[in-house]
Scaffold this active site. Structure first.
Site, PDB file in Angstrom:
ATOM      1  N   SER A  34       0.825  -1.214   0.000  1.00 18.45           N
ATOM      2  CA  SER A  34       0.000   0.000   0.000  1.00 18.45           C
ATOM      3  C   SER A  34       0.859   1.264   0.000  1.00 18.45           C
ATOM      4  O   SER A  34       0.327   2.368  -0.001  1.00 18.45           O
ATOM      5  CB  SER A  34      -0.939  -0.002   1.208  1.00 18.45           C
ATOM      6  OG  SER A  34      -0.228  -0.224   2.406  1.00 18.45           O
ATOM      7  N   ASN A 121      -2.227  -2.852  13.064  1.00 20.79           N
ATOM      8  CA  ASN A 121      -3.684  -2.709  13.003  1.00 20.79           C
ATOM      9  C   ASN A 121      -4.173  -1.466  13.746  1.00 20.79           C
ATOM     10  O   ASN A 121      -4.978  -0.703  13.219  1.00 20.79           O
ATOM     11  CB  ASN A 121      -4.364  -3.961  13.565  1.00 20.79           C
ATOM     12  CG  ASN A 121      -4.070  -5.195  12.726  1.00 20.79           C
ATOM     13  OD1 ASN A 121      -3.516  -5.085  11.628  1.00 20.79           O
ATOM     14  ND2 ASN A 121      -4.407  -6.368  13.239  1.00 20.79           N
ATOM     15  N   THR A 166     -40.319  26.018 -10.095  1.00 21.91           N
ATOM     16  CA  THR A 166     -40.568  24.635  -9.693  1.00 21.91           C
ATOM     17  C   THR A 166     -40.714  23.872 -11.005  1.00 21.91           C
ATOM     18  O   THR A 166     -41.203  24.440 -11.999  1.00 21.91           O
ATOM     19  CB  THR A 166     -41.850  24.478  -8.844  1.00 21.91           C
ATOM     20  OG1 THR A 166     -42.971  24.904  -9.633  1.00 21.91           O
ATOM     21  CG2 THR A 166     -41.800  25.311  -7.570  1.00 21.91           C
ATOM     22  N   HIS A 167     -40.242  22.651 -11.040  1.00 24.45           N
ATOM     23  CA  HIS A 167     -40.215  21.873 -12.295  1.00 24.45           C
ATOM     24  C   HIS A 167     -39.429  22.594 -13.383  1.00 24.45           C
ATOM     25  O   HIS A 167     -39.671  22.377 -14.568  1.00 24.45           O
ATOM     26  CB  HIS A 167     -41.636  21.587 -12.810  1.00 24.45           C
ATOM     27  CG  HIS A 167     -42.586  21.095 -11.760  1.00 24.45           C
ATOM     28  ND1 HIS A 167     -42.829  19.761 -11.534  1.00 24.45           N
ATOM     29  CD2 HIS A 167     -43.330  21.772 -10.846  1.00 24.45           C
ATOM     30  CE1 HIS A 167     -43.702  19.632 -10.547  1.00 24.45           C
ATOM     31  NE2 HIS A 167     -44.009  20.844 -10.107  1.00 24.45           N
ATOM     32  N   SER A 288     -14.252  27.828 -27.199  1.00 29.63           N
ATOM     33  CA  SER A 288     -14.228  26.640 -28.042  1.00 29.63           C
ATOM     34  C   SER A 288     -13.160  26.831 -29.106  1.00 29.63           C
ATOM     35  O   SER A 288     -12.938  27.932 -29.589  1.00 29.63           O
ATOM     36  CB  SER A 288     -15.600  26.451 -28.690  1.00 29.63           C
ATOM     37  OG  SER A 288     -15.469  25.646 -29.853  1.00 29.63           O
ATOM     38  N   LYS A 294     -18.542  30.775 -28.449  1.00 30.51           N
ATOM     39  CA  LYS A 294     -18.858  30.012 -27.242  1.00 30.51           C
ATOM     40  C   LYS A 294     -18.033  30.370 -26.034  1.00 30.51           C
ATOM     41  O   LYS A 294     -16.862  30.690 -26.126  1.00 30.51           O
ATOM     42  CB  LYS A 294     -18.703  28.507 -27.526  1.00 30.51           C
ATOM     43  CG  LYS A 294     -19.771  28.071 -28.518  1.00 30.51           C
ATOM     44  CD  LYS A 294     -20.186  26.650 -28.463  1.00 30.51           C
ATOM     45  CE  LYS A 294     -20.197  25.970 -27.146  1.00 30.51           C
ATOM     46  NZ  LYS A 294     -20.473  24.545 -27.353  1.00 30.51           N
ATOM     47  N   ASN A 296     -17.694  28.268 -22.626  1.00 36.69           N
ATOM     48  CA  ASN A 296     -18.162  27.043 -21.979  1.00 36.69           C
ATOM     49  C   ASN A 296     -17.931  27.095 -20.465  1.00 36.69           C
ATOM     50  O   ASN A 296     -16.855  27.475 -20.020  1.00 36.69           O
ATOM     51  CB  ASN A 296     -17.443  25.834 -22.572  1.00 36.69           C
ATOM     52  CG  ASN A 296     -17.786  25.640 -24.038  1.00 36.69           C
ATOM     53  OD1 ASN A 296     -18.906  25.948 -24.463  1.00 36.69           O
ATOM     54  ND2 ASN A 296     -16.831  25.161 -24.805  1.00 36.69           N
ATOM     55  N   GLU A 301     -19.381  22.561 -15.077  1.00 35.54           N
ATOM     56  CA  GLU A 301     -19.712  21.206 -15.536  1.00 35.54           C
ATOM     57  C   GLU A 301     -18.927  20.148 -14.755  1.00 35.54           C
ATOM     58  O   GLU A 301     -19.454  19.106 -14.379  1.00 35.54           O
ATOM     59  CB  GLU A 301     -19.422  21.070 -17.033  1.00 35.54           C
ATOM     60  CG  GLU A 301     -20.330  21.912 -17.900  1.00 35.54           C
ATOM     61  CD  GLU A 301     -19.817  21.970 -19.333  1.00 35.54           C
ATOM     62  OE1 GLU A 301     -19.100  22.924 -19.669  1.00 35.54           O
ATOM     63  OE2 GLU A 301     -20.114  21.048 -20.098  1.00 35.54           O
ATOM     64  N   TYR A 328      -9.555  -6.923  12.375  1.00 36.81           N
ATOM     65  CA  TYR A 328      -8.942  -6.413  11.148  1.00 36.81           C
ATOM     66  C   TYR A 328      -8.924  -7.472  10.057  1.00 36.81           C
ATOM     67  O   TYR A 328      -8.678  -8.646  10.323  1.00 36.81           O
ATOM     68  CB  TYR A 328      -7.507  -5.945  11.441  1.00 36.81           C
ATOM     69  CG  TYR A 328      -6.783  -5.451  10.183  1.00 36.81           C
ATOM     70  CD1 TYR A 328      -6.942  -4.143   9.739  1.00 36.81           C
ATOM     71  CD2 TYR A 328      -5.958  -6.306   9.437  1.00 36.81           C
ATOM     72  CE1 TYR A 328      -6.299  -3.691   8.593  1.00 36.81           C
ATOM     73  CE2 TYR A 328      -5.324  -5.861   8.284  1.00 36.81           C
ATOM     74  CZ  TYR A 328      -5.499  -4.560   7.863  1.00 36.81           C
ATOM     75  OH  TYR A 328      -4.865  -4.128   6.739  1.00 36.81           O
ATOM     76  N   GLN A 333      -7.441  -2.344   3.839  1.00 37.72           N
ATOM     77  CA  GLN A 333      -6.403  -1.527   3.195  1.00 37.72           C
ATOM     78  C   GLN A 333      -6.971  -0.801   1.972  1.00 37.72           C
ATOM     79  O   GLN A 333      -6.410   0.186   1.515  1.00 37.72           O
ATOM     80  CB  GLN A 333      -5.220  -2.423   2.789  1.00 37.72           C
ATOM     81  CG  GLN A 333      -4.083  -1.705   2.097  1.00 37.72           C
ATOM     82  CD  GLN A 333      -2.843  -2.569   1.998  1.00 37.72           C
ATOM     83  OE1 GLN A 333      -2.199  -2.837   3.010  1.00 37.72           O
ATOM     84  NE2 GLN A 333      -2.521  -3.044   0.808  1.00 37.72           N
ATOM     85  N   LYS A 336      -8.200   3.482   1.835  1.00 35.01           N
ATOM     86  CA  LYS A 336      -7.515   4.765   1.753  1.00 35.01           C
ATOM     87  C   LYS A 336      -7.643   5.489   0.419  1.00 35.01           C
ATOM     88  O   LYS A 336      -7.948   6.684   0.381  1.00 35.01           O
ATOM     89  CB  LYS A 336      -6.037   4.568   2.110  1.00 35.01           C
ATOM     90  CG  LYS A 336      -5.835   4.324   3.599  1.00 35.01           C
ATOM     91  CD  LYS A 336      -4.421   3.900   3.882  1.00 35.01           C
ATOM     92  CE  LYS A 336      -4.274   2.662   4.728  1.00 35.01           C
ATOM     93  NZ  LYS A 336      -5.345   1.684   4.788  1.00 35.01           N
TER      94      LYS A 336
HETATM   95  N1  ARG Z   1      -1.197  -1.449   5.175  1.00 37.01           N
HETATM   96  C1  ARG Z   1      -2.144  -1.989   6.087  1.00 37.01           C
HETATM   97  C2  ARG Z   1      -3.499  -1.303   5.908  1.00 37.01           C
HETATM   98  O1  ARG Z   1      -3.556  -0.303   5.278  1.00 37.01           O
HETATM   99  C3  ARG Z   1      -1.683  -1.787   7.486  1.00 37.01           C
HETATM  100  C4  ARG Z   1      -2.206  -2.784   8.438  1.00 37.01           C
HETATM  101  C5  ARG Z   1      -1.659  -4.104   8.134  1.00 37.01           C
HETATM  102  N2  ARG Z   1      -1.970  -5.043   9.182  1.00 37.01           N
HETATM  103  C6  ARG Z   1      -1.780  -6.343   9.006  1.00 37.01           C
HETATM  104  N3  ARG Z   1      -2.067  -7.110   9.985  1.00 37.01           N
HETATM  105  N4  ARG Z   1      -1.345  -6.823   7.874  1.00 37.01           N
HETATM  106  O2  ARG Z   1      -4.498  -1.777   6.361  1.00 37.01           O
END
Ligand code: ARG
Length: 469
Positions: A34, A121, A166-167, A288, A294, A296, A301, A328, A333, A336
């Site tokens: 990660s 964890n 409205t509408h 444009s 134009k 835009n 948008e 966990y 993971q 994120k």
């Molecule tokens: N990179 C892991 C995550 O984002 C960290 C926790 C990993 N824990 C484990 N027991 N492998 O969740």
């Protein structure tokens, strides 16, 4: 820190560019790591580790000299990362192990004591909470800036008449200020949701360890306080398994993005050649390449579209979390990137909308002309029949309807009907009726609390200015 001998890790790294040519090991490394994204948590990771090390020393679990070495080393690692060019390693999987490995290189043996009474964890749960907490604060700040821009528009145009819809059909005249203030209210609820989520998320998972707590005599209240949390989380399983804080952040972000999308859609419509209600500044429009006439509304948008990825992130994380057994699981993971992208999108959206609102100019004459057409004061006429002639509203509605049909047939608007034509619809109608058919009188008359009357709008502007001060 990896179970593989170093030589093997190096070999896998060497093959990295070869599109998994190294086989299963390289593929596993790619799916498992990660660090490509969670390096964004480096400051939070180091803050968490500093709080943890200080607490371990205060509790006599590690020597003060080791804690001091760890503190200094972590600051070195932090400045190395902030300087850029830090060599993050995929083999080291994530930000936690990258930081710790570098700490070992910098300070040697004491680095190995940092992970006492802790697990990745509770570490990742803490880091991520700290990050999301910051984003909740940033969202409130971004919302407040946008509200201020809207308040300035509302104050300037508290009595500029425009059609209310409205509408998307002309309904009744309203004021520009009133329309702007509708968004101030919506954004106020958005800010409230982020604040509310922040309050609930502000409990510290650190010290839950892997899932069951620890046999070391740690002080979770101390680490919680050091990191600005209100208290430690009360259940270690919940502490490492919970991602509600991210889901709440995403939910609040989704609602806010939905509001921005609605406003953006209005700006797209209003800035069209058919409406011409507003002129967006050059800074937030593009020309444009082929059609010289134009302008835009690209920024609007894109703002209209951002809800797609923000709500997408919300759905994605809900789907990741559903059905996960305690505590966990590595599935988590996957939390994120969704939150990072949604937060970035939201902050950019708020900044772009603020800029657009600050820059845009309402076309007062066009707004006024549009408000005066489409029989927008038909309700005022019906209300007058009730007030002046004592008609039941239903009957007044019927009389007004026949007058609207008459005007429509003649191709004119209500104020252009003659008194004789009015009296043919109802003999009690007098000259006085014409006073309520003007759009200014119409908006001025809507003095009910929260109504569109300029005085009401000014009162709301004043109230919000005070609240945001
Ligand atoms: N990179 C892991 C995550 O984002 C960290 C926790 C990993 N824990 C484990 N027991 N492998 O969740």
């Amino acid at each position: 820190m990896t179970d593989k001998p170093e030589s093997e890790t190096k070999a896998a790294n060497a093959m990295w560019g070869g599109r998994f040519a190294a086989g299963p090991d390289a593929i596993m490394e790619a799916i498992n790591a990660s660090i490509g994204f969670d390096q964004r948590l480096h400051a939070q990771d180091i803050a968490g580790s500093r709080a943890h090390a200080a607490m371990l020393a205060a509790q006599g679990i590690i020597a003060s000299s080791d804690a001091e070495a760890i503190r200094k080393g972590l600051l070195t690692v932090l400045s190395e990362i902030e300087a850029g060019g830090f060599a993050f390693s995929t083999a080291l999987e994530d930000i936690h192990m990258n930081v710790e490995a570098r700490l070992k290189e910098v300070i040697g043996e004491p680095a190995g004591r940092l992970h006492t009474a802790r697990s990745r964890n509770d570490q990742v749960a803490t880091d991520f909470r700290l990050w999301v907490r910051e984003q909740a604060d940033a969202a409130v700040a971004g919302i407040t800036a946008l509200q201020r821009a809207l308040l300035a528009q509302a104050e300037a145009g508290a009595d500029w008449v425009m059609p209310g819809f409205t509408h998307l059909q002309t309904a009744q005249p309203v004021t520009w200020g009133h329309h702007m203030m509708a968004y101030v209210e919506m954004l106020g609820r958005d800010a409230g949701r982020f604040r509310d989520a922040r309050t609930r998320m502000n409990e510290c998972p650190l010290g839950a360890a892997a899932l069951a707590g620890t046999s070391f005599p740690i002080d979770r209240h101390a680490t919680a306080a050091a990191l600005g949390f209100d208290r430690p989380m009360a259940n270690s399983l919940d502490a490492v398994a919970d991602r509600d804080f991210a889901l709440e952040f995403l939910s609040a972000a989704s609602i806010c993005a939905m509001h921005l999308s609605r406003f953006a859609e209005e700006l797209v419509i209003w800035s069209s050649a058919q409406f011409r209600f507003v002129r967006l500044s050059d800074r937030f429009s593009t020309g444009s390449s082929i059609m010289p006439q134009k302008r835009n509304p690209d920024a609007a948008e894109l703002l209209r579209a951002k809800i797609g990825r923000i709500l997408g992130a919300t759905v994605a994380l809900f789907t990741v979390m559903k059905g996960l057994p305690l505590a966990y699981s590595k599935d988590m993971q996957e939390d994120k990137e969704q939150v990072f992208d949604a937060a970035d999108s939201l902050m950019l959206s708020l900044a772009a909308m603020t800029g657009m609102v600050q820059d845009m100019t309402a076309n007062r004459e066009v707004l006024r002309a549009a408000a005066s057409s489409g029989f927008s004061t038909a309700t005022d006429l019906a209300d007058w029949l009730v007030r002046a002639l004592g008609l039941p509203f239903r009957e007044a509605h019927h009389v007004t309807g026949s007058l609207v049909a008459l005007a429509e047939g003649k191709g004119c608007d209500l104020p252009e009907l003659t008194l004789a034509e009015m009296q043919a619809a109802h003999p009690g109608i007098t000259q006085e009726v014409y006073s309520v058919l003007g759009v200014d009188n119409s908006v001025r008359s809507r003095q009910s609390y929260g109504g569109t009357a300029p005085d009401q709008v000014r009162a709301q502007v004043a109230r919000w200015k005070e609240m945001l001060a």
